[in-house]
Write an enzyme that holds these catalytic residues in place. Structure first.
Site, short mmCIF file in Angstrom:
data_model
loop_
_atom_site.label_atom_id
_atom_site.label_comp_id
_atom_site.label_asym_id
_atom_site.label_seq_id
_atom_site.Cartn_x
_atom_site.Cartn_y
_atom_site.Cartn_z
CE1 TYR A 119 8.17 36.92 94.52
CE2 TYR A 119 10.12 36.77 93.12
CZ TYR A 119 9.00 37.46 93.55
OH TYR A 119 8.73 38.70 93.03
CB ALA A 146 12.54 22.54 92.52
CB ALA A 147 16.34 25.92 90.07
CE1 TYR A 170 19.66 29.88 88.27
CE2 TYR A 170 20.21 32.00 87.28
CZ TYR A 170 19.27 31.08 87.68
OH TYR A 170 17.93 31.33 87.50
CG PHE A 212 26.07 45.80 94.05
CD1 PHE A 212 26.65 46.18 95.25
CD2 PHE A 212 25.18 44.73 94.06
CE1 PHE A 212 26.34 45.52 96.44
CE2 PHE A 212 24.87 44.06 95.24
CZ PHE A 212 25.45 44.46 96.43
NE ARG A 240 20.85 42.91 85.95
CZ ARG A 240 21.99 43.46 85.52
NH1 ARG A 240 21.97 44.40 84.60
NH2 ARG A 240 23.15 43.07 85.99
CG ASP A 275 25.69 42.69 88.60
OD1 ASP A 275 24.90 41.74 88.45
OD2 ASP A 275 25.66 43.45 89.58
N1 UDP Z 1 21.88 45.62 93.02
C1 UDP Z 1 22.43 46.66 93.75
N2 UDP Z 1 22.45 46.55 95.11
C2 UDP Z 1 21.97 45.48 95.78
C3 UDP Z 1 21.38 44.42 95.02
C4 UDP Z 1 21.37 44.52 93.65
O1 UDP Z 1 22.91 47.66 93.18
O2 UDP Z 1 22.06 45.44 97.02
C5 UDP Z 1 21.83 45.72 91.55
C6 UDP Z 1 22.55 44.59 90.84
O3 UDP Z 1 23.90 44.90 90.64
C7 UDP Z 1 21.76 44.51 89.52
C8 UDP Z 1 20.35 44.94 89.92
O4 UDP Z 1 20.48 45.63 91.16
O5 UDP Z 1 22.27 45.44 88.60
C9 UDP Z 1 19.40 43.77 90.09
O6 UDP Z 1 20.05 42.82 90.93
P1 UDP Z 1 19.29 41.55 91.51
O7 UDP Z 1 20.24 40.85 92.43
O8 UDP Z 1 17.96 41.98 92.06
O9 UDP Z 1 18.97 40.67 90.23
P2 UDP Z 1 19.95 40.08 89.08
O10 UDP Z 1 20.02 41.13 88.01
O11 UDP Z 1 21.28 39.77 89.71
O12 UDP Z 1 19.23 38.86 88.61
#
Ligand code: UDP
Length: 330
Positions: free
Chosen positions: A12, A74-75, A141, A208, A221, A285
């Site tokens: 990506y 690449a990760a 990670y 979430f 975020r 999170d």
């Molecule tokens: N999130 C959510 N529902 C989903 C996917 C992500 O509420 O189906 C939330 C997640 O908890 C975080 C934000 O969206 O607070 C961004 O998540 P993402 O996985 O895109 O990126 P991350 O912050 O994990 O790198």
């Protein structure tokens, strides 16, 4: 013009980097094993299929072609998966990258741009997060990336490798042409999942956690557009080409967007109601992650162009609408 090796260039972020380098007139070779990337995301004649830990392949490549700079994308990049499969993360993100560095050393290449992550910081102790924030990653990670940053320090001491480590916050969006974009399987990121709901491929989006200590109870975020990330790599490479030393920079827009706010943006951009379901918190999170990008702004003059959630979702929507099955869309 320079000659770049882009490792993981069919992924990506890597594919957007390749596009940016080509648009600027550089020579590019992509090394990618296509395990998670897509051959269709880069021009076929640039792609060398292979593993970055394959030492014989690397030595051959470095003998055949002279590279000024290596960019490494690449990760594996999924926090939850890294908790389940830590060794896969240490093998791929750390050990294989060590092979790449060793091959670079033998070939006399001393410029390296590394995709690092906000996950190297762990749970924030202050916001916004600047580069001097403690690095206490909370999952394999983040640790696999932090280890490599430390390896880079040691290589600099030992043989003069110069590197720029770019710690991404939430990369999102797609190239404005709509020709390349995000295509993960399975998908776990918020923006593409929202757009899959808008396309009718999913019923709803799970939020979430709605009881976080934030303005609307959902996680915050810092979303940064993929093309602005690519631009930062160009500036980082120019810094090294001009003789600049090793640096670490955050890449974020310094703007916090909550999950609910992002859902509202996606509703507005797509015109789809995008039903949401309040769900349990996702393990690992943090409530809030917001960058200070003051360092790269002042040192390299980086300024994000697509600096609003609307721009991010608008460009991602263009990609998803024209490629509902991602790169498999015929
Ligand atoms: N999130 C959510 N529902 C989903 C996917 C992500 O509420 O189906 C939330 C997640 O908890 C975080 C934000 O969206 O607070 C961004 O998540 P993402 O996985 O895109 O990126 P991350 O912050 O994990 O790198």
């Amino acid at each position: 013009m320079a000659n770049y090796l882009v490792v993981g260039g069919a992924g990506y972020i890597g594919s957007h980097m390749v596009r940016t380098l080509l648009d600027a007139g550089h020579d590019v070779t992509v090394l990618d094993d296509i395990s998670r990337g897509h051959a269709a995301s880069v021009p076929a004649e640039l792609l060398v299929r292979g593993d970055l830990g394959d030492r014989a392949l690397l030595d051959e490549l470095f003998t055949q072609r002279r590279f000024d700079c290596v960019m490494h994308f690449a990760a594996f990049a999924q926090v939850g998966e890294s908790v389940q499969e830590p060794l896969a993360y240490y093998r791929n993100n750390t050990s294989r990258a060590v092979e790449l560095l060793d091959a670079m050393k033998h070939a006399g290449i001393d410029r390296f741009i590394f995709s690092s992550t906000a996950a190297t910081y762990g749970e924030p102790v202050r916001l916004p997060i600047d580069e001097d924030h403690p690095t206490v990653p909370t999952n394999p990670y983040g640790r696999s990336k932090r280890f490599l940053e430390q390896v880079l320090d040691d290589c600099e001491q030992a043989w003069g490798l110069r590197s720029v480590r770019l710690r991404y916050f939430n990369a999102a969006g797609a190239h404005p042409s709509g020709e390349i974009g995000e295509d993960h399987s399975p998908e776990s990121h918020l923006v593409p999942l929202l757009l899959q709901v808008a396309l009718g491929q999913r019923k709803d989006i799970a939020i979430f956690g709605t009881d976080w200590d934030t303005r609307d109870g959902t996680c915050i975020r810092d979303y940064v557009h993929i093309c602005d990330l690519a631009k930062a790599h160009m500036l980082a490479s120019e810094h090294l080409a001009a003789g600049g030393g090793t640096r670490t920079f955050n890449l974020g827009c310094e703007e916090g967007t909550s999950v609910r706010e992002m859902i509202d943006v996606a509703r507005k951009v797509t015109g789809h109601p995008i039903p949401s379901v309040d769900s349990a918190r996702r393990a690992g999170d943090p409530a809030r992650l917001v960058a200070s990008s003051a360092r790269i702004r002042s040192e390299l003059g980086w300024a994000p162009e697509f600096d609003t959630p609307e721009w991010i979702v608008r460009t991602a929507w263009r990609w998803h609408r024209s490629h509902p099955q991602g790169y498999a869309t015929s």
